[in-house]
Design an enzyme around this catalytic site. Structure first.
Site, PDB file in Angstrom:
ATOM      1  CE  LYS A   7      -6.335  -0.017   3.230  1.00 20.73           C
ATOM      2  NZ  LYS A   7      -5.914   0.837   1.843  1.00 20.73           N
TER       3      LYS A   7
ATOM      4  NE  ARG B  53      -4.039   1.611  -5.824  1.00 19.43           N
ATOM      5  CZ  ARG B  53      -3.782   1.677  -4.285  1.00 19.43           C
ATOM      6  NH1 ARG B  53      -2.675   0.990  -3.516  1.00 19.43           N
ATOM      7  NH2 ARG B  53      -5.221   2.064  -3.577  1.00 19.43           N
TER       8      ARG B  53
ATOM      9  CE1 TYR C 117      17.249 -23.116  13.221  1.00 18.12           C
ATOM     10  CE2 TYR C 117      15.697 -21.387  13.758  1.00 18.12           C
ATOM     11  CZ  TYR C 117      16.319 -22.322  13.337  1.00 18.12           C
ATOM     12  OH  TYR C 117      15.457 -23.800  13.553  1.00 18.12           O
TER      13      TYR C 117
ATOM     14  CG  MET D  31       7.947 -20.793  12.342  1.00 22.89           C
ATOM     15  SD  MET D  31       7.072 -22.557  12.796  1.00 22.89           S
ATOM     16  CE  MET D  31       8.573 -22.317  10.996  1.00 22.89           C
TER      17      MET D  31
HETATM   18  C1  LIG Z   1      -5.821   2.404   1.867  1.00 20.67           C
HETATM   19  C2  LIG Z   1      -6.547   3.437   0.994  1.00 20.67           C
HETATM   20  C3  LIG Z   1      -7.034   4.392   1.768  1.00 20.67           C
HETATM   21  C4  LIG Z   1      -5.928   4.611   3.859  1.00 20.67           C
HETATM   22  O1  LIG Z   1      -5.223   5.088   3.641  1.00 20.67           O
HETATM   23  P1  LIG Z   1      -3.582   5.062   4.781  1.00 20.67           P
HETATM   24  O2  LIG Z   1      -2.902   5.870   4.248  1.00 20.67           O
HETATM   25  O3  LIG Z   1      -4.280   4.206   5.299  1.00 20.67           O
HETATM   26  O4  LIG Z   1      -4.708   6.246   5.683  1.00 20.67           O
HETATM   27  C5  LIG Z   1      -7.747   5.070   1.189  1.00 20.67           C
HETATM   28  N1  LIG Z   1      -8.097   5.735   0.458  1.00 20.67           N
HETATM   29  C6  LIG Z   1      -7.586   4.345  -0.348  1.00 20.67           C
HETATM   30  C7  LIG Z   1      -7.402   4.283  -2.029  1.00 20.67           C
HETATM   31  C8  LIG Z   1      -6.757   3.334  -0.385  1.00 20.67           C
HETATM   32  O5  LIG Z   1      -6.486   2.068  -0.934  1.00 20.67           O
END
Ligand SMILES: *Cc1c(COP(=O)(O)O)cnc(C)c1O
Length: 345
Positions: A35, A128, A242, A291
């Site tokens: 993802k 969630r 800065y 930046m």
């Molecule tokens: C992001 C996610 C994962 C992977 O999690 P990691 O901690 O990056 O291994 C697996 N299952 C769900 C539902 C997630 O949202």
């Protein structure tokens, strides 16, 4: 060239997957979570390398992300979508053969009549995403008859092995799924490392593949080499950057390098004790991150090289995260668009 080079080691990525796969029994499949554009490293390239390395199942957050993954892993691989079937996802799910992880009674009612492959996401305590025990109980027969490809839940505290919520969620997931014939999955990277009780039929690590905690044995996947664009002498008592935030306590040599918070090196990394590396030699990051620029104390170097490294085998995304009070995931997914990206392997 005055842009930094981000090196992504796809061989180490695949080795991390193999190492995580070796944490579970041969009967347990190890999938890959790609993802957020493969945790910022390019979902297409990352999933192509993993598919070649043996990964058969992928997970994305939203249906749109499935397109790049499908295009690079071929027809056979399974691609699951954590957000299920939202809004107008139907065409995408169908055209790219993506499997939604249905997470509410509404999604179940909407999607099951299609007769397409689906999975189920249960809430075992994180609150969630996913159906609560009572919601699932009322639809269990209907869902079981339709034959989900996967029934999954997600742990909230798996990066803390002793956290009591791990066992509580494990128990809850077991109770909810007992007697189902569908394949089951509870664990991401953290749960994979918690041991066989947490493995069920499939683990779905993400961050560990990319070299991040809690997989502390991971090999580094990202390297970041930043060009030096100016070097100057700073006299004892002068300040740098800065807010005149850093004061030279001796006559110093300061290098200015071409990356900053616009490249994902969030300003807060300046709060910790980070180094830039000239080969193996550490040179302290000094002053505020701006930046497009960072300043470095290179007084100890006889010759200043063309580039200094911020990410390497010694200093990882987790070190940057610690300095900034965040997690490696956020550093990875913040890495900017301006870098020259080089893929190894
Ligand atoms: C992001 C996610 C994962 C992977 O999690 P990691 O901690 O990056 O291994 C697996 N299952 C769900 C539902 C997630 O949202």
């Amino acid at each position: 060239m005055a842009v930094a080079t981000l090196t992504i080691d796809l061989n180490n990525l695949v080795e991390n997957w193999r190492a995580l796969d070796a944490c579970s029994a041969a009967s347990v499949e190890t999938a890959a979570v790609v993802k957020a554009d493969g945790y910022g490293l390019d979902a297409g390239r990352v999933s192509a390398a993993l598919a070649k390395g043996g990964v058969k199942t992928f997970f994305v957050a939203v249906a749109e992300e499935g397109i790049a993954v499908r295009n690079s892993v071929g027809k056979e691989a399974e691609i699951y979508v954590f957000s299920g079937c939202c809004g107008d996802d139907a065409a995408l799910l169908k055209n790219y053969n993506l499997i939604p992880l249905l997470n509410s009674p509404e999604q179940v009612k909407e999607f099951l009549p299609n007769g397409q492959a689906f999975g189920i996401q249960l809430d075992s305590g994180m609150n969630r995403l996913g159906m609560e025990p009572a919601e699932f109980a009322s639809l269990r027969e209907q869902i079981a008859t339709a034959g989900p490809k996967l029934v999954m839940s997600h742990l909230a505290c798996a990066d803390e092995p002793d956290h009591p919520q791990n066992k509580a969620q494990l128990e809850c997931f077991r109770e909810m799924t007992e007697g189902l014939t569908a394949r089951r999955s509870l664990s991401a990277t953290g749960g994979t490392l918690l041991g066989a009780d947490y493995h069920f039929d499939l683990n779905r690590p993400g961050v560990g593949l990319y070299g991040g905690e809690p997989f502390s044995d991971a090999k580094a996947v990202v390297g970041l080499s930043i060009p030096v664009i100016q070097t100057r002498n700073v006299i004892k008592g002068e300040t740098v950057g800065y807010g005149a935030n850093w004061t030279a306590t001796r006559d110093s040599k300061v290098a200015t390098i071409a990356s900053g918070y616009a490249d994902g090196l969030i300003r807060a990394i300046g709060n910790g004790n980070l180094n830039l590396y000239a080969g193996d030699t550490p040179c302290p990051l000094i002053g505020r991150v701006s930046m497009d620029l960072i300043t470095v104390d290179v007084t100890e170097l006889d010759t200043v090289p063309d580039h200094l490294d911020l990410l390497n085998d010694i200093q990882t995304v987790d070190h940057l995260a610690d300095a900034a009070g965040t997690i490696g995931y956020e550093i990875l997914t913040s890495l900017g668009a301006r870098y020259n990206r080089v893929y190894k392997g």
